[in-house]
Design an enzyme around this catalytic site. Structure first.
Site, PDB file in Angstrom:
ATOM      1  N   GLY A   1       0.804  -1.212   0.000  1.00 43.68           N
ATOM      2  CA  GLY A   1       0.000   0.000   0.000  1.00 43.68           C
ATOM      3  C   GLY A   1       0.834   1.257   0.000  1.00 43.68           C
TER       4      GLY A   1
ATOM      5  N   LYS B   1      -3.348   4.626   4.661  1.00 38.95           N
ATOM      6  CA  LYS B   1      -2.664   3.635   3.830  1.00 38.95           C
ATOM      7  C   LYS B   1      -3.676   3.067   2.834  1.00 38.95           C
ATOM      8  CE  LYS B   1       0.100   0.476   5.585  1.00 38.95           C
ATOM      9  NZ  LYS B   1       0.526  -0.788   6.262  1.00 38.95           N
TER      10      LYS B   1
ATOM     11  N   ASP C   1       7.889  -8.493  11.099  1.00 38.24           N
ATOM     12  CA  ASP C   1       8.576  -7.602  10.163  1.00 38.24           C
ATOM     13  C   ASP C   1       9.073  -6.349  10.879  1.00 38.24           C
ATOM     14  OD1 ASP C   1       9.645  -6.706   7.808  1.00 38.24           O
ATOM     15  OD2 ASP C   1       7.747  -5.956   6.983  1.00 38.24           O
TER      16      ASP C   1
END
Length: 565
Positions: free
Chosen positions: A276, A292, A392
């Site tokens: 995004g 986003k 992440d």
């Protein structure tokens, strides 16, 4: 005294009543009571081979404290008249053949402490009126056909899994249950020649708990296959097919966000991620938010619906000062997006790559950023139930506000660790930050986040991604000969040269944090500390240096790891 004993007894049916007895007549078919104990406040007919429906006349016994009809052959539904028993403290209807749903009127029993409906044939969902039973302490609804969310009160949320087992599908905020599932089906879209277009149904897992502001609810996300001749702008024009959740923010409307970004014009873009593009939007009230917008195919499908769903499910249910706040989301045939609190300074990576901003991020601020990231991960791993792993963690997914406070963001790859479920998964993360074991196993756990945290911490100290220096730290306790550095290299030469040499408390903090980061980079996940231990160590008092900072060597970081106790 009698009812104190009742409360802790393992089996209500085993208790012996010491009350005067009188007979109660029933006008309900097939309900012949052979042995009734009723002294105005106790009605105990456990294990009496009773059959037929429960008499509605019981609802007239307004002073009843204890109603036990368990271990009989009672059928049909629970009469709603039982909701009139305002003094009732214990209700046991277990081990019968009761059917239909649970009457919402039972939610009026504000004095009820023990509630047992187990081993019946009850179906449907638990009424929301049970959210307000503040006196309830013990519940058991196992072995029924119930489904949907459990009430949002302490008795249900702290009940053992055995109290819910063997139902159709209960969900909610309890360690033994899954997050709630809400499924919605879009209306069939027909072509101009009336030929039907098949619809794909997408379940979206998420329980919307907004810490008391939103009691709970469901949200729906729908995805459809559009005919090429269908005008994708019709839905937006007619105000249809917009599925959104904004809480109570009146200015947070689809049309306001589209207008504020001029249809998501590139001049409002402030960043781009894997699935995004992030825009800055100023709403009509003057509030600034980050939006986003998810990548979408021409037919309106999200290119990464799984990431969209994951981010909503995680962020709608957690609140922490070091985790970016999600205001809401919108799923639309033309634009699907997530709306967050705007974090002023942007990503840690961009700040470290900018000379001026990197200098402004001094040593004390950097140490505080490390603490913030650790606190967020510790909360996700150890204070959320079930646990959440980010998968992440990188400098690109850590945002800094105007006060240089850290906020962990981008939960598109996050994973909720459900009890007794498989934690094997496909690779997710950013190369250079991912744990080495993910190269040969896809078994994901909290220690993967610990390793990534170690990489980001070293990056904060060095002012740049450490690259090969990380592999040398995590694989052994020595620097390879091919490296320009060795064990006798001063720590001063390794850290960010754009900042003045740390002194006094700042120097102590840098050494302390460097040792913690090194412990997190162990090649063996079992040797890494937990994030709870890391957060605790970061709160510890820094040990005074026994020598000037300029004389501290890398070997003092490599060979003096922190204790995991």
């Amino acid at each position: 005294m009698y009812f104190n004993v009742l409360f802790i007894a393992p089996s209500i049916c085993a208790l012996q009543e010491h009350f005067d007895e009188r007979e109660i007549e029933s006008h309900e078919a097939d309900f012949s009571v052979s042995s009734v104990s009723l002294a105005g406040r106790v009605f105990h007919v456990c294990d009496n081979n009773l059959s037929g429906p429960i008499p509605k006349k019981l609802g007239d016994c307004s002073k009843l404290l204890f109603l036990n009809l368990s271990k009989n052959k009672l059928t049909e539904s629970i009469p709603e008249e039982l909701g009139n028993l305002g003094s009732l403290e214990i209700l046991d209807l277990s081990q019968n053949s009761l059917t239909a749903g649970i009457p919402p009127q039972l939610g009026k029993l504000q004095r009820m402490e023990i509630w047992n409906l187990s081993h019946n044939l009850l179906s449907g969902s638990i009424p929301t009126t049970f959210n307000y039973l503040s006196s309830l302490t013990v519940v058991n609804i196992s072995y029924n056909e119930l489904e949907g969310p459990i009430p949002h009160n302490k008795a249900f949320q702290q009940a053992p899994f055995e109290a819910f087992q063997n139902n159709r599908h209960l969900c909610g905020n309890n360690t033994g249950l899954e997050a709630c599932i809400s499924v919605a089906i879009n209306k069939n879209i027909r072509k101009k020649d009336s030929k039907p277009v098949r619809v794909i149904v997408i379940p979206l897992v998420c329980s919307l708990l907004l810490l008391g502001v939103l009691i709970g609810g469901f949200f729906v996300l729908c995805k459809r296959i559009r005919n090429r001749k269908t005008n994708s702008g019709e839905g937006e024009k007619n105000g249809e097919d917009i599925y959104a959740m904004w809480g109570r923010d009146e200015d947070m409307k689809y049309e306001n966000i589209v207008k504020a970004t001029e249809g998501f014009d590139s001049k409002y873009c402030i960043g781009e991620g894997g699935y995004g593009v992030v825009y800055k939007a100023v709403l009509p009230t003057g509030r600034v938010v980050a939006v986003k917008k998810l990548h979408q195919a021409q037919n309106g499908d999200l290119t990464d619906f799984k990431a969209f769903k994951s981010e909503i499910c995680v962020l709608m249910n957690i609140r922490h000062r070091n985790i970016v706040k999600l205001h809401g989301f919108c799923s639309h045939a033309k634009h699907s997006f997530l709306v967050y609190k705007f974090i002023e300074r942007g990503s840690l990576r961009n700040i470290l790559s900018n000379e001026e901003q990197a200098v402004e991020l001094n040593w004390f601020r950097r140490l505080n950023v490390v603490k913030g990231i650790a606190n967020a991960l510790s909360y996700m791993h150890h204070d959320c139930s079930p646990s959440i792993i980010h998968r992440d963690i990188s400098s690109n997914n850590v945002l800094l506000d105007s006060e240089f406070e850290a906020h962990v963001s981008d939960f598109g790859t996050a994973r909720i660790l459900m009890p007794d479920s498989s934690h094997w998964t496909s690779f997710a993360g950013t190369f250079g930050y991912s744990a080495p074991e993910l190269a040969y196993t896809m078994m994901v756990n909290e220690k993967c986040d610990v390793y990534s945290f170690g990489v980001v911490t070293i990056e904060i100290l060095m002012g740049r991604h450490p690259g090969d220096f990380i592999s040398s730290l995590s694989s052994s306790f020595s620097i390879p000969s091919s490296s320009p550095m060795d064990e006798n290299t001063p720590l001063e030469d390794v850290i960010d040269q754009r900042l003045p040499t740390p002194r006094n408390k700042a120097a102590e903090g840098v050494v302390h944090v460097a040792r913690i980061a090194h412990a997190c980079l162990s090649a063996n996940p079992q040797f890494r500390p937990t994030m709870k231990q890391v957060s605790s160590h970061l709160m510890d008092k820094w040990h005074p240096l026994t020598k000037p900072f300029s004389e501290v060597k890398l070997e003092e970081i490599l060979f003096r790891p922190i204790s995991h106790q």
